[in-house]
Design a protein around this motif. Sequence first.
Motif, PDB file in Angstrom:
ATOM      1  N   ARG A   1      83.937 -10.705  19.788  1.00  0.00           N
ATOM      2  CA  ARG A   1      83.002  -9.683  20.078  1.00  0.00           C
ATOM      3  C   ARG A   1      82.869  -8.762  18.844  1.00  0.00           C
ATOM      4  NH1 ARG A   1      81.115 -12.171  24.065  1.00  0.00           N
ATOM      5  NH2 ARG A   1      82.261 -12.314  25.807  1.00  0.00           N
ATOM      6  N   ASP A   2      83.391  -8.743  17.647  1.00  0.00           N
ATOM      7  CA  ASP A   2      83.386  -7.969  16.543  1.00  0.00           C
ATOM      8  C   ASP A   2      82.171  -8.439  15.903  1.00  0.00           C
ATOM      9  OD1 ASP A   2      85.717  -6.794  17.307  1.00  0.00           O
ATOM     10  OD2 ASP A   2      86.898  -7.568  15.758  1.00  0.00           O
ATOM     11  N   PRO A   3      81.705  -7.593  15.009  1.00  0.00           N
ATOM     12  CA  PRO A   3      80.448  -7.648  14.049  1.00  0.00           C
ATOM     13  C   PRO A   3      81.007  -8.990  13.376  1.00  0.00           C
ATOM     14  CG  PRO A   3      80.937  -5.207  14.100  1.00  0.00           C
ATOM     15  CD  PRO A   3      82.188  -6.038  14.764  1.00  0.00           C
ATOM     16  N   LEU A   4      80.021  -9.842  12.751  1.00  0.00           N
ATOM     17  CA  LEU A   4      80.302 -10.680  11.592  1.00  0.00           C
ATOM     18  C   LEU A   4      80.512 -10.024  10.248  1.00  0.00           C
ATOM     19  CD1 LEU A   4      80.769 -13.762  11.641  1.00  0.00           C
ATOM     20  CD2 LEU A   4      78.031 -13.715  11.039  1.00  0.00           C
ATOM     21  N   PRO A   5      81.631 -10.480   9.643  1.00  0.00           N
ATOM     22  CA  PRO A   5      81.973 -10.063   8.400  1.00  0.00           C
ATOM     23  C   PRO A   5      80.659 -10.437   7.568  1.00  0.00           C
ATOM     24  CG  PRO A   5      83.706 -10.938   9.000  1.00  0.00           C
ATOM     25  CD  PRO A   5      82.679 -11.306   9.940  1.00  0.00           C
ATOM     26  N   ASP A   6      80.390  -9.305   6.547  1.00  0.00           N
ATOM     27  CA  ASP A   6      79.337  -9.664   5.417  1.00  0.00           C
ATOM     28  C   ASP A   6      79.793 -10.971   4.618  1.00  0.00           C
ATOM     29  OD1 ASP A   6      78.109  -7.128   6.101  1.00  0.00           O
ATOM     30  OD2 ASP A   6      79.163  -6.095   4.475  1.00  0.00           O
ATOM     31  N   GLY A   7      78.507 -11.423   4.395  1.00  0.00           N
ATOM     32  CA  GLY A   7      78.846 -12.848   3.683  1.00  0.00           C
ATOM     33  C   GLY A   7      78.980 -14.180   4.422  1.00  0.00           C
ATOM     34  N   LEU A   8      78.973 -13.922   5.686  1.00  0.00           N
ATOM     35  CA  LEU A   8      79.025 -15.252   6.521  1.00  0.00           C
ATOM     36  C   LEU A   8      77.724 -15.460   7.597  1.00  0.00           C
ATOM     37  CD1 LEU A   8      82.529 -14.696   8.162  1.00  0.00           C
ATOM     38  CD2 LEU A   8      81.957 -15.836   6.134  1.00  0.00           C
ATOM     39  N   THR A   9      77.351 -16.603   7.371  1.00  0.00           N
ATOM     40  CA  THR A   9      76.085 -17.061   8.087  1.00  0.00           C
ATOM     41  C   THR A   9      76.504 -17.965   9.101  1.00  0.00           C
ATOM     42  OG1 THR A   9      74.764 -16.394   6.116  1.00  0.00           O
ATOM     43  CG2 THR A   9      73.520 -17.940   7.946  1.00  0.00           C
ATOM     44  N   LEU A  10      76.310 -17.857  10.148  1.00  0.00           N
ATOM     45  CA  LEU A  10      76.362 -18.830  11.448  1.00  0.00           C
ATOM     46  C   LEU A  10      74.889 -19.419  11.956  1.00  0.00           C
ATOM     47  CD1 LEU A  10      78.843 -16.943  13.468  1.00  0.00           C
ATOM     48  CD2 LEU A  10      79.473 -18.391  11.867  1.00  0.00           C
TER      49      LEU A  10
END
Length: 95
Positions: A38-47
Amino acid sequence: MFEQPGCIYCAQWNAEVGPEYPLTEEGKAAPLRRLQLRDPLPDGLTLVSQPVFTPTFVLMQDGVETSRIEGYPGEDFFWPLLGDMIEKAGAGPEN
């Protein structure tokens, strides 16, 4: 690895695979990074899409998702699935 508190399948993975994971060829080719579902996705990651189930194992190359395993099918199935993902991504130890 996307996980969340209270996930019994995450706990099962942690007991069956977690301790040995970093010692394996697969663990060296795809080091584990733990993220909360549920946490925001860290910068630099693309799913490709936001994970829904835990655990979800996402293989990343250069910050971009290449494949994933949703859920934990048990140790006997996890290793071959992960090996196939790594091989298809060309991220094995010989590469």
